[in-house]
Design a protein around this motif. Sequence first.
Motif, PDB file in Angstrom:
ATOM      1  N   GLN A 164     -18.094  -6.433 -65.998  1.00 40.85           N
ATOM      2  CA  GLN A 164     -19.028  -7.969 -66.507  1.00 40.85           C
ATOM      3  C   GLN A 164     -18.884  -7.200 -68.283  1.00 40.85           C
ATOM      4  O   GLN A 164     -19.577  -7.708 -68.979  1.00 40.85           O
ATOM      5  N   GLU A 297     -25.625 -18.267 -68.164  1.00 42.52           N
ATOM      6  CA  GLU A 297     -24.841 -18.822 -67.568  1.00 42.52           C
ATOM      7  C   GLU A 297     -24.137 -20.016 -67.805  1.00 42.52           C
ATOM      8  O   GLU A 297     -25.721 -21.058 -66.979  1.00 42.52           O
ATOM      9  N   ASP A 299     -21.288 -22.913 -65.518  1.00 43.08           N
ATOM     10  CA  ASP A 299     -20.137 -23.249 -65.256  1.00 43.08           C
ATOM     11  C   ASP A 299     -19.654 -24.535 -65.565  1.00 43.08           C
ATOM     12  O   ASP A 299     -18.448 -25.044 -65.581  1.00 43.08           O
ATOM     13  N   ASN A 302     -16.803 -24.357 -68.188  1.00 41.65           N
ATOM     14  CA  ASN A 302     -16.085 -23.043 -67.832  1.00 41.65           C
ATOM     15  C   ASN A 302     -14.232 -23.691 -68.198  1.00 41.65           C
ATOM     16  O   ASN A 302     -14.175 -25.063 -67.617  1.00 41.65           O
ATOM     17  N   CYS A 314     -11.893 -20.887 -56.419  1.00 37.50           N
ATOM     18  CA  CYS A 314     -13.309 -19.527 -57.474  1.00 37.50           C
ATOM     19  C   CYS A 314     -14.477 -20.114 -57.704  1.00 37.50           C
ATOM     20  O   CYS A 314     -15.311 -19.481 -57.302  1.00 37.50           O
ATOM     21  N   PHE A 315     -14.274 -21.354 -58.241  1.00 32.33           N
ATOM     22  CA  PHE A 315     -15.480 -22.083 -59.133  1.00 32.33           C
ATOM     23  C   PHE A 315     -15.971 -22.700 -58.124  1.00 32.33           C
ATOM     24  O   PHE A 315     -17.551 -22.464 -58.113  1.00 32.33           O
ATOM     25  N   TRP A 318     -18.630 -19.704 -56.203  1.00 37.22           N
ATOM     26  CA  TRP A 318     -19.200 -19.284 -56.985  1.00 37.22           C
ATOM     27  C   TRP A 318     -20.475 -19.566 -56.980  1.00 37.22           C
ATOM     28  O   TRP A 318     -21.650 -19.685 -57.063  1.00 37.22           O
ATOM     29  N   SER A 324     -25.260 -16.088 -56.368  1.00 31.32           N
ATOM     30  CA  SER A 324     -24.790 -16.453 -57.734  1.00 31.32           C
ATOM     31  C   SER A 324     -25.816 -17.111 -59.068  1.00 31.32           C
ATOM     32  O   SER A 324     -26.202 -17.454 -59.960  1.00 31.32           O
ATOM     33  N   ARG A 327     -26.020 -22.181 -61.163  1.00 34.00           N
ATOM     34  CA  ARG A 327     -24.334 -22.376 -62.446  1.00 34.00           C
ATOM     35  C   ARG A 327     -24.546 -23.029 -63.284  1.00 34.00           C
ATOM     36  O   ARG A 327     -24.059 -23.058 -64.419  1.00 34.00           O
ATOM     37  N   TYR A 369     -15.199 -12.566 -62.632  1.00 31.90           N
ATOM     38  CA  TYR A 369     -15.527 -13.893 -62.254  1.00 31.90           C
ATOM     39  C   TYR A 369     -13.952 -14.207 -61.015  1.00 31.90           C
ATOM     40  O   TYR A 369     -14.428 -15.034 -59.601  1.00 31.90           O
ATOM     41  N   TRP A 375     -16.421  -9.397 -55.302  1.00 32.24           N
ATOM     42  CA  TRP A 375     -17.415 -10.076 -54.201  1.00 32.24           C
ATOM     43  C   TRP A 375     -18.290  -9.480 -53.407  1.00 32.24           C
ATOM     44  O   TRP A 375     -17.876  -9.396 -52.237  1.00 32.24           O
ATOM     45  N   LEU A 415     -14.894 -18.936 -69.962  1.00 29.11           N
ATOM     46  CA  LEU A 415     -15.756 -18.982 -69.269  1.00 29.11           C
ATOM     47  C   LEU A 415     -17.526 -19.389 -70.099  1.00 29.11           C
ATOM     48  O   LEU A 415     -17.646 -18.449 -70.718  1.00 29.11           O
TER      49      LEU A 415
END
Length: 425
Positions: A164, A297, A299, A302, A314-315, A318, A324, A327, A369, A375, A415
Amino acid sequence: MSEKFDIFISYSNANRDKMEKIVNTIKFYGVSCWFQLRDSKQHFIEEINQAINNSNDFVVFLSNESVSSLMVRNEIARAIFQQKKNPSYDIVPVVLEPLTEENQEIINLFLGSLNWLYAEKYQDTESLVLAIFEQAGITFKTDEHLQSTYSTEKEVEKIRLKEQNRYLNEYAIRHLEHIFPKYSSPAVLDIGCDTGENILVRFEKSNFRFLIGVDSNAEAIEIAKANAAENTEFFCCDVTSEGFFRQIFSRMQRHNILGFDIIHISAVLLHLGNAEGLLKNLYMLLSPDGTLFIQDEDDGANIVYPHSQFFEDCFYIWEHSKESGDRSTARKLPAMLRDAGFNKIDVLSSAITSVDFGGKYREELWDLYFNPDLWSADSASYFDNFEAFNLLPKVKERHEQMKADYMEGKYFIMLGMFFLTATKN
Ligand SMILES: C[S@@+](CC[C@H](N)C(=O)[O-])C[C@H]1O[C@@H](n2cnc3c(N)ncnc32)[C@H](O)[C@@H]1O
């Protein structure tokens, strides 16, 4: 056997798949249960009887197989005996499937006077489990499932964070290079510095007078200290604790400064329960013409094109992983910064994309991500929701092909990664 359980689970092996999902969900809520794979060996019978006695409540899952099972009938008889001795010992019957008339009659003899729950009436496993808890009067701690439990102690998270940062440092340094000329030899504070490695990369060209880093992870701080140069200092402290202000203040006195010129805080606020309180403290720790630099961040920003369920999954994972954090932190920051006293707030940029820097960091963006191998998720307790855990195998199965397609340029990804500054004037 003296181990105590919240629930004894009585069931038939024929329903094992359904049961494993239910049991995982029960455990995920921090409720302990006795659940054993079935075996006909006689020596288990005594152990089972003791487990029934050592549990607070008894839940029996009824199906045509379980009602026909002598083992299950023995367990029910034991539980009824236990309830006679202790009226707070609840028995909760849960019907997993429609029973034949004969089985219905048999089981009515045992459990007819109780309130039965019907699994088919609940939209998912989680709702069924919550109904069982309610009927048995079981309380569980919801807060623990909502709080971020971020840690860089796990190896995969160390690797993921490095990927990252390799990518995000390009953006951060670009922004920081506009700030550095304002200060000839700044005093710098880094909040949530981890091992200190990344802040030193970002501030290589800042000519700082001294840099102080703070993190709650003692192991990371030991590494930071071992590599510290003369003008750097790292210490271990929870920045949301009362002791933080005192500890940082004593260091400021030692360095003879009234405030820091630059305070840097990257990928930390989303993990804190009380970001507002920390921002108020940072306002006081910043010099009058100092700059607070934030990376965080959201989301909500995104975007992926073209659409694929893989990215949605995936979202979702997270969003529901306990590591996490919040978000949707970045959108809240301007208001929080204003409340903390800051006058000038600038959003320097609000997204990173797979085509930035000529696509040079395309793979890093993916790995930060979408790579399930990076993960830490290895159990349901990693999530605040069982559905997210359930999606994991689906994502793992598709990952390799999706990554190959993405690397060929078939997907555009953006993102919500924000870089902001806040100053007092
Ligand atoms: C995602 S990492 C980011 C590390 C580093 N700032 C970076 O950008 O690479 C979050 C860091 O915040 C630290 N952290 C989380 N909560 C904290 C707290 N309450 N007090 C101090 N540090 C904290 C973690 O230990 C971890 O090192």
